[in-house]
Design a protein around this motif. Structure first.
Motif, PDB file in Angstrom:
ATOM      1  N   ARG A  65       6.821   7.590 -20.218  1.00 38.58           N
ATOM      2  CA  ARG A  65       7.410   7.187 -21.495  1.00 38.58           C
ATOM      3  C   ARG A  65       6.432   6.210 -22.125  1.00 38.58           C
ATOM      4  O   ARG A  65       5.536   5.705 -21.445  1.00 38.58           O
ATOM      5  CB  ARG A  65       8.790   6.577 -21.292  1.00 38.58           C
ATOM      6  CG  ARG A  65       8.793   5.374 -20.372  1.00 38.58           C
ATOM      7  CD  ARG A  65      10.230   4.891 -20.145  1.00 38.58           C
ATOM      8  NE  ARG A  65      10.259   3.722 -19.312  1.00 38.58           N
ATOM      9  CZ  ARG A  65      10.329   3.740 -17.989  1.00 38.58           C
ATOM     10  NH1 ARG A  65      10.373   4.879 -17.351  1.00 38.58           N
ATOM     11  NH2 ARG A  65      10.348   2.622 -17.305  1.00 38.58           N
ATOM     12  N   PRO A  66       6.566   5.888 -23.410  1.00 29.67           N
ATOM     13  CA  PRO A  66       5.572   5.048 -24.071  1.00 29.67           C
ATOM     14  C   PRO A  66       5.303   3.712 -23.378  1.00 29.67           C
ATOM     15  O   PRO A  66       4.204   3.207 -23.434  1.00 29.67           O
ATOM     16  CB  PRO A  66       6.158   4.832 -25.461  1.00 29.67           C
ATOM     17  CG  PRO A  66       7.028   6.025 -25.688  1.00 29.67           C
ATOM     18  CD  PRO A  66       7.569   6.393 -24.334  1.00 29.67           C
ATOM     19  N   SER A  67       6.283   3.150 -22.687  1.00 30.04           N
ATOM     20  CA  SER A  67       6.062   1.853 -22.065  1.00 30.04           C
ATOM     21  C   SER A  67       5.516   1.962 -20.645  1.00 30.04           C
ATOM     22  O   SER A  67       5.221   0.958 -20.018  1.00 30.04           O
ATOM     23  CB  SER A  67       7.373   1.053 -22.031  1.00 30.04           C
ATOM     24  OG  SER A  67       8.323   1.737 -21.239  1.00 30.04           O
ATOM     25  N   GLY A  68       5.393   3.176 -20.119  1.00 26.52           N
ATOM     26  CA  GLY A  68       4.935   3.373 -18.749  1.00 26.52           C
ATOM     27  C   GLY A  68       3.436   3.503 -18.639  1.00 26.52           C
ATOM     28  O   GLY A  68       2.681   3.048 -19.493  1.00 26.52           O
ATOM     29  N   ALA A  69       3.030   4.146 -17.562  1.00 22.72           N
ATOM     30  CA  ALA A  69       1.605   4.356 -17.314  1.00 22.72           C
ATOM     31  C   ALA A  69       1.397   5.789 -16.847  1.00 22.72           C
ATOM     32  O   ALA A  69       2.297   6.416 -16.300  1.00 22.72           O
ATOM     33  CB  ALA A  69       1.104   3.394 -16.268  1.00 22.72           C
ATOM     34  N   SER A  70       0.216   6.292 -17.093  1.00 21.37           N
ATOM     35  CA  SER A  70      -0.162   7.624 -16.647  1.00 21.37           C
ATOM     36  C   SER A  70      -1.121   7.484 -15.476  1.00 21.37           C
ATOM     37  O   SER A  70      -1.964   6.589 -15.451  1.00 21.37           O
ATOM     38  CB  SER A  70      -0.844   8.387 -17.779  1.00 21.37           C
ATOM     39  OG  SER A  70       0.030   8.523 -18.871  1.00 21.37           O
ATOM     40  N   CYS A  71      -0.996   8.367 -14.514  1.00 24.22           N
ATOM     41  CA  CYS A  71      -1.822   8.326 -13.315  1.00 24.22           C
ATOM     42  C   CYS A  71      -3.076   9.182 -13.516  1.00 24.22           C
ATOM     43  O   CYS A  71      -2.992  10.330 -13.939  1.00 24.22           O
ATOM     44  CB  CYS A  71      -1.006   8.849 -12.130  1.00 24.22           C
ATOM     45  SG  CYS A  71      -1.919   8.892 -10.574  1.00 24.22           S
ATOM     46  N   PHE A  72      -4.227   8.603 -13.202  1.00 26.38           N
ATOM     47  CA  PHE A  72      -5.496   9.313 -13.236  1.00 26.38           C
ATOM     48  C   PHE A  72      -6.249   9.022 -11.954  1.00 26.38           C
ATOM     49  O   PHE A  72      -6.044   7.990 -11.316  1.00 26.38           O
ATOM     50  CB  PHE A  72      -6.351   8.868 -14.439  1.00 26.38           C
ATOM     51  CG  PHE A  72      -5.890   9.450 -15.736  1.00 26.38           C
ATOM     52  CD1 PHE A  72      -6.466  10.603 -16.238  1.00 26.38           C
ATOM     53  CD2 PHE A  72      -4.863   8.855 -16.450  1.00 26.38           C
ATOM     54  CE1 PHE A  72      -6.030  11.154 -17.428  1.00 26.38           C
ATOM     55  CE2 PHE A  72      -4.423   9.390 -17.640  1.00 26.38           C
ATOM     56  CZ  PHE A  72      -5.011  10.550 -18.136  1.00 26.38           C
ATOM     57  N   VAL A  73      -7.136   9.950 -11.580  1.00 27.54           N
ATOM     58  CA  VAL A  73      -7.964   9.782 -10.392  1.00 27.54           C
ATOM     59  C   VAL A  73      -9.428   9.757 -10.828  1.00 27.54           C
ATOM     60  O   VAL A  73      -9.897  10.682 -11.495  1.00 27.54           O
ATOM     61  CB  VAL A  73      -7.734  10.918  -9.365  1.00 27.54           C
ATOM     62  CG1 VAL A  73      -8.670  10.750  -8.170  1.00 27.54           C
ATOM     63  CG2 VAL A  73      -6.296  10.941  -8.913  1.00 27.54           C
ATOM     64  N   LEU A  74     -10.116   8.693 -10.467  1.00 31.72           N
ATOM     65  CA  LEU A  74     -11.558   8.577 -10.695  1.00 31.72           C
ATOM     66  C   LEU A  74     -12.228   9.022  -9.405  1.00 31.72           C
ATOM     67  O   LEU A  74     -12.006   8.427  -8.344  1.00 31.72           O
ATOM     68  CB  LEU A  74     -11.945   7.137 -11.030  1.00 31.72           C
ATOM     69  CG  LEU A  74     -13.417   6.896 -11.329  1.00 31.72           C
ATOM     70  CD1 LEU A  74     -13.760   7.461 -12.707  1.00 31.72           C
ATOM     71  CD2 LEU A  74     -13.750   5.417 -11.270  1.00 31.72           C
ATOM     72  N   ARG A  75     -12.995  10.113  -9.487  1.00 27.68           N
ATOM     73  CA  ARG A  75     -13.690  10.661  -8.318  1.00 27.68           C
ATOM     74  C   ARG A  75     -15.188  10.600  -8.552  1.00 27.68           C
ATOM     75  O   ARG A  75     -15.647  10.632  -9.682  1.00 27.68           O
ATOM     76  CB  ARG A  75     -13.318  12.120  -8.098  1.00 27.68           C
ATOM     77  CG  ARG A  75     -11.887  12.367  -7.754  1.00 27.68           C
ATOM     78  CD  ARG A  75     -11.649  13.873  -7.541  1.00 27.68           C
ATOM     79  NE  ARG A  75     -10.249  14.162  -7.453  1.00 27.68           N
ATOM     80  CZ  ARG A  75      -9.525  13.987  -6.359  1.00 27.68           C
ATOM     81  NH1 ARG A  75     -10.081  13.537  -5.275  1.00 27.68           N
ATOM     82  NH2 ARG A  75      -8.230  14.257  -6.369  1.00 27.68           N
ATOM     83  N   GLY A  76     -15.930  10.546  -7.464  1.00 21.41           N
ATOM     84  CA  GLY A  76     -17.375  10.567  -7.572  1.00 21.41           C
ATOM     85  C   GLY A  76     -18.022  10.504  -6.202  1.00 21.41           C
ATOM     86  O   GLY A  76     -17.355  10.600  -5.174  1.00 21.41           O
ATOM     87  N   SER A  77     -19.327  10.350  -6.233  1.00 21.49           N
ATOM     88  CA  SER A  77     -20.116  10.204  -5.014  1.00 21.49           C
ATOM     89  C   SER A  77     -20.918   8.920  -5.106  1.00 21.49           C
ATOM     90  O   SER A  77     -21.352   8.532  -6.184  1.00 21.49           O
ATOM     91  CB  SER A  77     -21.076  11.382  -4.846  1.00 21.49           C
ATOM     92  OG  SER A  77     -20.354  12.580  -4.691  1.00 21.49           O
ATOM     93  N   VAL A  78     -21.095   8.284  -3.970  1.00 17.92           N
ATOM     94  CA  VAL A  78     -21.857   7.043  -3.914  1.00 17.92           C
ATOM     95  C   VAL A  78     -22.963   7.218  -2.881  1.00 17.92           C
ATOM     96  O   VAL A  78     -22.749   7.815  -1.827  1.00 17.92           O
ATOM     97  CB  VAL A  78     -20.933   5.833  -3.586  1.00 17.92           C
ATOM     98  CG1 VAL A  78     -20.255   5.995  -2.250  1.00 17.92           C
ATOM     99  CG2 VAL A  78     -21.687   4.523  -3.658  1.00 17.92           C
ATOM    100  N   ASP A  79     -24.164   6.747  -3.225  1.00 14.06           N
ATOM    101  CA  ASP A  79     -25.318   6.861  -2.334  1.00 14.06           C
ATOM    102  C   ASP A  79     -25.651   5.517  -1.718  1.00 14.06           C
ATOM    103  O   ASP A  79     -25.812   4.521  -2.428  1.00 14.06           O
ATOM    104  CB  ASP A  79     -26.555   7.345  -3.105  1.00 14.06           C
ATOM    105  CG  ASP A  79     -26.453   8.797  -3.500  1.00 14.06           C
ATOM    106  OD1 ASP A  79     -25.824   9.567  -2.747  1.00 14.06           O
ATOM    107  OD2 ASP A  79     -26.998   9.168  -4.549  1.00 14.06           O
ATOM    108  N   ASN A  80     -25.773   5.513  -0.389  1.00 12.93           N
ATOM    109  CA  ASN A  80     -26.241   4.345   0.340  1.00 12.93           C
ATOM    110  C   ASN A  80     -27.587   4.723   0.949  1.00 12.93           C
ATOM    111  O   ASN A  80     -27.637   5.373   1.992  1.00 12.93           O
ATOM    112  CB  ASN A  80     -25.243   3.947   1.426  1.00 12.93           C
ATOM    113  CG  ASN A  80     -25.737   2.784   2.266  1.00 12.93           C
ATOM    114  OD1 ASN A  80     -26.826   2.258   2.042  1.00 12.93           O
ATOM    115  ND2 ASN A  80     -24.943   2.387   3.250  1.00 12.93           N
ATOM    116  N   PRO A  81     -28.688   4.327   0.286  1.00 17.89           N
ATOM    117  CA  PRO A  81     -30.011   4.716   0.777  1.00 17.89           C
ATOM    118  C   PRO A  81     -30.482   3.889   1.972  1.00 17.89           C
ATOM    119  O   PRO A  81     -31.468   4.235   2.603  1.00 17.89           O
ATOM    120  CB  PRO A  81     -30.912   4.469  -0.437  1.00 17.89           C
ATOM    121  CG  PRO A  81     -30.233   3.343  -1.154  1.00 17.89           C
ATOM    122  CD  PRO A  81     -28.759   3.559  -0.948  1.00 17.89           C
TER     123      PRO A  81
END
Length: 174
Positions: A65-81
């Motif tokens: 609803r307008p006062s709520g929040a929407s769920c999103f997922v931030l995905r990616g890859s991380v490199d540890n050299p």
């Protein structure tokens, strides 16, 4: 005359070194870092931001609803050299809505991904975006920073991930 100047210069150098050392100890104490734990920057790539799957408990469809929040997922890859694990790693990003306004007001830290082993690792973070925020979203300055030694108390194997994040990390985005 010169020896007096040299002694004064040496005395000031020692005082400055002691002051910087004290500042470092205070910073480590205030921010909870273990003495000797140096920050390490990691590169992040293949980043995407997608809505949470409808069956994901974090999506909370009853709160859409307008006062709520929407769920999103931030995905990616991380490199540890490096050759060693990077501990207590946080991900930072600037996420913008369709009008170029920040989605997460006054914050660039989007979450913790825990420890990152040597090589490439994938990550997934759940984000609560204010409902009604106009998409599509864009992101920039995505980076990860961790430490050369643990800076948080260790409780167990998955201590860095909440149960919801464990579920998101295990879900295939396809």
């Amino acid at each position: 005359m010169e020896s007096g100047w040299m002694q004064m210069h040496l005395s000031l150098s020692r005082a400055l070194a002691r002051a910087l050392s004290a500042v470092l100890v205070v910073a480590c104490t205030v921010f909870g870092a273990a003495p000797g734990a140096l920050a390490a920057g990691l590169s992040v790539h293949d980043v995407s931001l997608d809505p949470c799957p409808a069956e994901d408990i974090g999506a909370q469809p009853q709160l859409k609803r307008p006062s709520g929040a929407s769920c999103f997922v931030l995905r990616g890859s991380v490199d540890n050299p490096g050759r060693k694990t990077v501990f207590d790693t946080d991900v930072f990003a600037q996420i913008l809505d369709a009008s170029g306004e920040p989605v997460l007001q006054n914050r660039s830290r989007v979450g913790s991904i825990g420890d990152v082993e040597q090589g490439t690792s994938s990550f997934a973070l759940r984000l609560a975006v204010p409902a009604g925020t106009p998409g599509p979203f864009s992101f920039s300055n995505v980076k990860a920073r961790g430490f050369s030694a643990p800076v948080r108390t260790r409780a167990g194997e998955f201590d860095d991930l909440l149960p919801l994040e464990q579920a998101v990390a295990d879900v295939d985005p396809a």
